[in-house]
Design a protein around this motif. Structure first.
Motif, PDB file in Angstrom:
ATOM      1  N   TYR A 134       0.841  -1.199   0.000  1.00  0.00           N
ATOM      2  CA  TYR A 134       0.000   0.000   0.000  1.00  0.00           C
ATOM      3  C   TYR A 134       0.876   1.249   0.000  1.00  0.00           C
ATOM      4  N   ASN A 137      -0.878   4.886  -0.065  1.00  0.00           N
ATOM      5  CA  ASN A 137      -1.716   5.315   1.053  1.00  0.00           C
ATOM      6  C   ASN A 137      -1.120   5.012   2.419  1.00  0.00           C
ATOM      7  N   GLN A 139       1.557   6.048   3.945  1.00  0.00           N
ATOM      8  CA  GLN A 139       2.197   7.115   4.704  1.00  0.00           C
ATOM      9  C   GLN A 139       1.252   7.753   5.716  1.00  0.00           C
ATOM     10  N   ARG A 140      -0.038   7.745   5.424  1.00  0.00           N
ATOM     11  CA  ARG A 140      -0.993   8.310   6.368  1.00  0.00           C
ATOM     12  C   ARG A 140      -1.118   7.459   7.627  1.00  0.00           C
ATOM     13  N   VAL A 141      -0.900   6.161   7.461  1.00  0.00           N
ATOM     14  CA  VAL A 141      -0.990   5.241   8.601  1.00  0.00           C
ATOM     15  C   VAL A 141       0.351   5.119   9.315  1.00  0.00           C
ATOM     16  N   ARG A 142       1.422   5.069   8.549  1.00  0.00           N
ATOM     17  CA  ARG A 142       2.755   4.827   9.106  1.00  0.00           C
ATOM     18  C   ARG A 142       3.346   6.123   9.661  1.00  0.00           C
ATOM     19  N   SER A 143       2.754   6.590  10.733  1.00  0.00           N
ATOM     20  CA  SER A 143       3.211   7.814  11.386  1.00  0.00           C
ATOM     21  C   SER A 143       4.109   7.464  12.573  1.00  0.00           C
ATOM     22  N   TYR A 146       2.046   5.972  15.322  1.00  0.00           N
ATOM     23  CA  TYR A 146       1.768   4.556  15.056  1.00  0.00           C
ATOM     24  C   TYR A 146       2.941   3.682  15.495  1.00  0.00           C
TER      25      TYR A 146
END
Length: 330
Positions: A134, A137, A139-143, A146
């Motif tokens: 993924y 998209n 990068q929005r989750v892999r902060s 997180y």
């Protein structure tokens, strides 16, 4: 935890057969050999993990998910390998000379590093799956949040799972063998059952399923892309999954058979199998960080930069490239 971790169990009154002279000599030389192996494993693992820490400190920034997870993986591996010299000394001396307090501390470090390393490898695999499958998209989750939350959860779960061995891990003297052991002894059947199912479900089946799923998705994505080195990447993926399966499956199968055994003879036989197969899991901790660091082009370049900095004469023979610090998985 060592060759005698299951020497006693929650039944506590099983008879132990006398060991013949030939078997004693075989056991003695086997323990000596394993003591040397543990010492070599400690030196190798300590060197590679410290090297990873040095490179992270000198060339990387702890602002990326991969680097934060990798740092915690290295720390968990260091916790685990700190116990190896004590296990090696125990085998080489055929006795535990460090007392009950050190025995319990070594046990805590062993299991905390043991459990957290498995979970961090699983989280790293899942994170790599997000980054590859993924990529647009993710990068929005892999902060950073997180990553920090993931690390906190892993340490908390590992600490909770270490409560059982922490309670029953102690040194004890066995009159028949005239030696002191350090391992798990006593405890209720409920406590042993909880520890067994925690090990089997949370630290074997769950990581195995996650790793197999994630690397299957990664392999499919890589093969369908235009990456030039895709076949080398897929081969590496296969090696990682195979290594996990080879190192962990025999130990957990032996644990399952040991837990299911109903006679003292069967329990004695599977107890020894558990002790032997557990040592294969140690190899996984020593080898697996290499696949997450040394095989990456960026890490290899950083390693060459360290060599050139330390030995300037090698600059004529080693080529390095200037790359921006993002993460070590590149």
């Amino acid at each position: 935890m060592n060759a005698d971790v299951y020497n006693n169990d929650y039944y506590g009154n099983e008879s132990v057969d006398e060991v013949g002279p030939d078997e004693s000599w075989v056991q003695l030389y086997s323990d000596r050999f394993l003591g040397i192996v543990y010492s070599l494993m400690f030196i190798f693992s300590l060197s590679t993990n410290i090297l990873v820490l040095v490179i992270i400190h000198r060339f990387e920034k702890l602002t990326t998910v991969t680097n934060l997870l990798l740092l915690n993986l290295v720390l968990s591996c260091l916790l685990f390998i700190v116990s190896l010299p004590f296990l090696g000394a125990d085998l080489l001396l055929s006795d535990w000379p460090f007392g009950d307090l050190i025995c319990k501390l070594v046990g805590i470090l062993y299991y905390l590093g043991f459990y957290s390393s498995v979970l961090f490898l699983t989280v790293l695999t899942f994170d790599r799956h997000l980054a590859v499958v993924y990529s647009l998209n993710a990068q929005r989750v892999r902060s950073r949040t997180y990553a920090l939350v993931s690390c906190a959860v892993v340490w908390l779960v590992s600490a909770l799972a270490s409560i059982k061995p922490m309670i029953i891990h102690k040194s004890y003297y066995q009159q028949m063998h005239e030696r002191t052991y350090c391992g798990e002894v006593g405890g209720s059947q409920v406590l042993w059952s909880v520890g067994f199912y925690t090990q089997l479900l949370l630290f074997f089946l769950f990581p195995l399923l996650v790793i197999m799923y994630c690397y299957t998705r990664i392999a499919c994505t890589v093969l369908s892309s235009q990456i030039v080195t895709k076949f080398k990447t897929v081969r590496l993926i296969f090696v990682i999954v195979l290594l996990f399966f080879i190192c962990w499956t025999p130990f957990n199968v032996a644990l399952l058979m040991f837990e299911s055994a109903t006679t003292p003879e069967d329990r004695d036989r599977w107890r020894e199998t558990v002790n032997v197969t557990e040592r294969f899991t140690h190899l996984y901790f020593c080898i697996s960080p290499i696949f997450y660091t040394f095989v990456g082009r960026k890490f290899q370049n950083y390693f060459r930069m360290l060599l050139v900095t330390r030995f300037p004469r090698l600059k004529r023979h080693i080529s390095v490239s200037q790359i921006s610090p993002t993460n070590m998985s590149g």
